[in-house]
Design a protein around this motif. Structure first.
Motif, PDB file in Angstrom:
ATOM      1  N   UNK A 237       0.854  -1.193   0.000  1.00  0.00           N
ATOM      2  CA  UNK A 237       0.000   0.000   0.000  1.00  0.00           C
ATOM      3  C   UNK A 237       0.888   1.240   0.000  1.00  0.00           C
ATOM      4  N   UNK A 238       1.520   1.510  -1.123  1.00  0.00           N
ATOM      5  CA  UNK A 238       2.415   2.653  -1.284  1.00  0.00           C
ATOM      6  C   UNK A 238       2.071   3.374  -2.583  1.00  0.00           C
ATOM      7  N   UNK A 239       2.508   4.634  -2.736  1.00  0.00           N
ATOM      8  CA  UNK A 239       2.262   5.320  -4.019  1.00  0.00           C
ATOM      9  C   UNK A 239       2.862   4.596  -5.212  1.00  0.00           C
ATOM     10  N   UNK A 240       4.004   3.933  -5.025  1.00  0.00           N
ATOM     11  CA  UNK A 240       4.593   3.206  -6.147  1.00  0.00           C
ATOM     12  C   UNK A 240       3.738   2.017  -6.552  1.00  0.00           C
ATOM     13  N   UNK A 241       3.074   1.381  -5.580  1.00  0.00           N
ATOM     14  CA  UNK A 241       2.195   0.262  -5.915  1.00  0.00           C
ATOM     15  C   UNK A 241       0.967   0.743  -6.664  1.00  0.00           C
ATOM     16  N   UNK A 242       0.440   1.896  -6.277  1.00  0.00           N
ATOM     17  CA  UNK A 242      -0.733   2.426  -6.972  1.00  0.00           C
ATOM     18  C   UNK A 242      -0.393   2.910  -8.376  1.00  0.00           C
ATOM     19  N   UNK A 243       0.891   3.046  -8.680  1.00  0.00           N
ATOM     20  CA  UNK A 243       1.293   3.465 -10.020  1.00  0.00           C
ATOM     21  C   UNK A 243       1.405   2.300 -10.989  1.00  0.00           C
ATOM     22  N   UNK A 244       1.144   1.067 -10.527  1.00  0.00           N
ATOM     23  CA  UNK A 244       1.257  -0.079 -11.426  1.00  0.00           C
ATOM     24  C   UNK A 244       0.313   0.018 -12.625  1.00  0.00           C
ATOM     25  N   UNK A 245      -0.952   0.431 -12.449  1.00  0.00           N
ATOM     26  CA  UNK A 245      -1.801   0.600 -13.643  1.00  0.00           C
ATOM     27  C   UNK A 245      -1.244   1.620 -14.627  1.00  0.00           C
ATOM     28  N   UNK A 246      -0.538   2.626 -14.110  1.00  0.00           N
ATOM     29  CA  UNK A 246       0.058   3.607 -15.023  1.00  0.00           C
ATOM     30  C   UNK A 246       1.144   2.967 -15.879  1.00  0.00           C
ATOM     31  N   UNK A 247       1.919   2.052 -15.296  1.00  0.00           N
ATOM     32  CA  UNK A 247       2.922   1.347 -16.083  1.00  0.00           C
ATOM     33  C   UNK A 247       2.255   0.477 -17.147  1.00  0.00           C
ATOM     34  N   UNK A 248       1.117  -0.121 -16.804  1.00  0.00           N
ATOM     35  CA  UNK A 248       0.400  -0.929 -17.789  1.00  0.00           C
ATOM     36  C   UNK A 248      -0.120  -0.062 -18.930  1.00  0.00           C
ATOM     37  N   UNK A 249      -0.638   1.113 -18.600  1.00  0.00           N
ATOM     38  CA  UNK A 249      -1.099   2.014 -19.664  1.00  0.00           C
ATOM     39  C   UNK A 249       0.060   2.515 -20.505  1.00  0.00           C
ATOM     40  N   UNK A 250       1.208   2.761 -19.860  1.00  0.00           N
ATOM     41  CA  UNK A 250       2.388   3.174 -20.617  1.00  0.00           C
ATOM     42  C   UNK A 250       2.836   2.068 -21.569  1.00  0.00           C
ATOM     43  N   UNK A 251       2.774   0.824 -21.120  1.00  0.00           N
ATOM     44  CA  UNK A 251       3.139  -0.296 -21.990  1.00  0.00           C
ATOM     45  C   UNK A 251       2.197  -0.386 -23.186  1.00  0.00           C
ATOM     46  N   UNK A 252       0.887  -0.164 -22.951  1.00  0.00           N
ATOM     47  CA  UNK A 252      -0.062  -0.175 -24.053  1.00  0.00           C
ATOM     48  C   UNK A 252       0.218   0.969 -25.025  1.00  0.00           C
ATOM     49  N   UNK A 253       0.576   2.140 -24.484  1.00  0.00           N
ATOM     50  CA  UNK A 253       0.904   3.272 -25.358  1.00  0.00           C
ATOM     51  C   UNK A 253       2.144   2.984 -26.195  1.00  0.00           C
ATOM     52  N   UNK A 254       3.136   2.332 -25.604  1.00  0.00           N
ATOM     53  CA  UNK A 254       4.344   1.985 -26.360  1.00  0.00           C
ATOM     54  C   UNK A 254       4.001   1.039 -27.502  1.00  0.00           C
ATOM     55  N   UNK A 255       3.130   0.075 -27.238  1.00  0.00           N
ATOM     56  CA  UNK A 255       2.730  -0.865 -28.285  1.00  0.00           C
ATOM     57  C   UNK A 255       2.000  -0.146 -29.422  1.00  0.00           C
ATOM     58  N   UNK A 256       1.101   0.772 -29.077  1.00  0.00           N
ATOM     59  CA  UNK A 256       0.372   1.501 -30.108  1.00  0.00           C
ATOM     60  C   UNK A 256       1.290   2.421 -30.906  1.00  0.00           C
ATOM     61  N   UNK A 257       2.242   3.062 -30.224  1.00  0.00           N
ATOM     62  CA  UNK A 257       3.188   3.931 -30.934  1.00  0.00           C
ATOM     63  C   UNK A 257       4.056   3.118 -31.887  1.00  0.00           C
ATOM     64  N   UNK A 258       4.456   1.918 -31.456  1.00  0.00           N
ATOM     65  CA  UNK A 258       5.256   1.072 -32.347  1.00  0.00           C
ATOM     66  C   UNK A 258       4.454   0.689 -33.594  1.00  0.00           C
ATOM     67  N   UNK A 259       3.172   0.409 -33.432  1.00  0.00           N
ATOM     68  CA  UNK A 259       2.329   0.118 -34.584  1.00  0.00           C
ATOM     69  C   UNK A 259       2.166   1.338 -35.484  1.00  0.00           C
ATOM     70  N   UNK A 260       2.014   2.514 -34.880  1.00  0.00           N
ATOM     71  CA  UNK A 260       1.872   3.738 -35.661  1.00  0.00           C
ATOM     72  C   UNK A 260       3.120   4.015 -36.484  1.00  0.00           C
ATOM     73  N   UNK A 261       4.293   3.799 -35.888  1.00  0.00           N
ATOM     74  CA  UNK A 261       5.533   3.995 -36.631  1.00  0.00           C
ATOM     75  C   UNK A 261       5.645   3.007 -37.784  1.00  0.00           C
ATOM     76  N   UNK A 262       5.211   1.777 -37.561  1.00  0.00           N
ATOM     77  CA  UNK A 262       5.284   0.786 -38.635  1.00  0.00           C
ATOM     78  C   UNK A 262       4.368   1.158 -39.791  1.00  0.00           C
TER      79      UNK A 262
END
Length: 384
Positions: free
Chosen positions: A69-94
């Motif tokens: 129960x820490x701020x870093x733990x609550x940021x885990x969904x943000x890392x998941x959204x960042x990973x999804x954004x990276x995947x979409x950006x890679x597709x856009x570049x392709x």
């Protein structure tokens, strides 16, 4: 008058001294980080989307059962959204910039912008093939898995806890790294808090207007946190050193520099076919020399540790499970490259290799060997 049910507690304190709050057993934060980074290393050894999805699922299950129960733990969904954004950006570049992967299954053709001769190898628009998109998905999913593993490390053990376990010679560097790593989680927590406050007041919290009105308080909070951190570091005597003999200082510098050179040479030997014989001995010798230099260098730093984290059997099991996954995936990539790197030319459906998939299941070991008891009301709060 003392109640009857309180008498035994009073007697036990009189007989055995003052009662101490029972401390909840926790796993060493370095074990969690080594486990997560090992899973990230395993993700770099494959582009098979089924194996990468299995790595993401294993790390997400452990995070769901053992997150703190820490701020870093609550940021885990943000890392998941960042990973999804990276995947979409890679597709856009392709799609926009093309891909070096040849393909025969054309999906659409975009208007192509002519470029000068000095920009050969780069194109804007043109034919978009299924092979290029599949290759981009494989490549982007590998990077997304690595980001999710880093988010899992933040969710399971706050980076600030690692600061207590660093050797004294790396304390200043560790403080800088920890402050940098905790900036994004605290920023996300501030944004969530301010958006909730604006919703309670009936004010907009979405869109460009809401973002601009939330941005200034977030920036102000970051500056206030920086000033408070600087004041706390100054009050605790940050940066104090003690004088050591010149002989020890020269020995420390020689061991640390020689150890780092040995680690670099050993790593290069492991990555090349010709240096396979001397790579491991040089790497081990470099690690030993670097550790000895860091321990000697720690004499210049005056530090104390309040309730230091202990490296116990559970920490060894957590670290060993992640290291086993990374080692087995590395071995599988050398013996079965087609299974871990499915081809896109010709375009084939990926298959699930059985024993690499079974190796990834070892990453679930922390979910069973690490207790997940709820916090005891008598336990002190975990330092953040």
């Amino acid at each position: 008058m003392i109640p009857s049910d309180a008498a035994p507690a009073a007697g036990s304190r009189a007989a055995g001294g003052p009662a101490q709050p029972r401390r909840r057993a926790t796993v060493h934060p370095g074990a969690w980080w080594l486990w997560a980074l090992s899973l990230g290393t395993a993700a770099t050894r494959t582009t098979n989307p089924l194996l990468l999805a299995l790595l993401i699922s294993a790390s997400a299950y452990v995070v769901a059962t053992h997150r703190t129960d820490t701020p870093t733990a609550r940021a885990y969904p943000a890392f998941a959204r960042l990973a999804l954004a990276v995947l979409l950006i890679r597709l856009l570049f392709a799609v926009a910039l093309g891909s070096p992967i040849p393909g025969t299954h054309a999906l659409l053709t975009l208007p192509e912008v002519p470029l000068p001769h000095w920009a050969q190898g780069i194109r804007l628009g043109g034919k978009v093939t299924a092979e290029a998109l599949v290759f981009a998905v494989y490549d982007g999913l590998k990077l997304a898995t690595l980001l999710i593993c880093v988010g899992a490390a933040n969710a399971l053990a706050a980076p600030t806890r690692l600061l207590k376990s660093l050797p004294g010679a790396l304390y200043e560097t560790g403080v800088a790294v920890v402050v940098a790593l905790t900036f994004a989680p605290h920023l996300i927590a501030d944004v969530q808090r301010l958006r909730a406050a604006r919703r309670l007041r009936g004010r907009p919290d979405r869109g460009l207007r809401g973002l601009l009105q939330v941005g200034l308080p977030v920036l102000e909070g970051a500056l206030e946190r920086s000033v408070a951190l600087a004041a706390a570091m100054e009050a605790r005597g940050y940066g104090r050193t003690v004088e050591v003999p010149d002989r020890i200082r020269r020995t420390t510098a020689a061991l640390t520099l020689g150890g780092l050179l040995g680690v670099c040479a050993g790593t290069y030997g492991l990555l090349t076919a010709e240096g396979g014989t001397y790579g491991i001995p040089l790497l081990l010798a470099g690690v030993v020399a670097a550790v000895a230099g860091l321990r000697l260098g720690g004499r210049r730093s005056l530090r104390t540790r309040y309730r230091p984290d202990r490296w116990d059997v559970r920490a060894c099991l957590v670290t060993g499970s992640g290291a086993a996954v990374a080692a087995l995936l590395g071995l599988a990539s050398a013996h079965d490259p087609d299974g871990l790197h499915p081809g896109v030319v010709p375009l084939v459906a990926p298959t699930l290799p059985l024993w690499p998939a079974a190796a990834i299941l070892l990453a679930l070991l922390p979910a069973f060997v690490v207790p997940n008891d709820p916090k005891d009301p008598m336990d002190p709060k975990e330092p953040s």
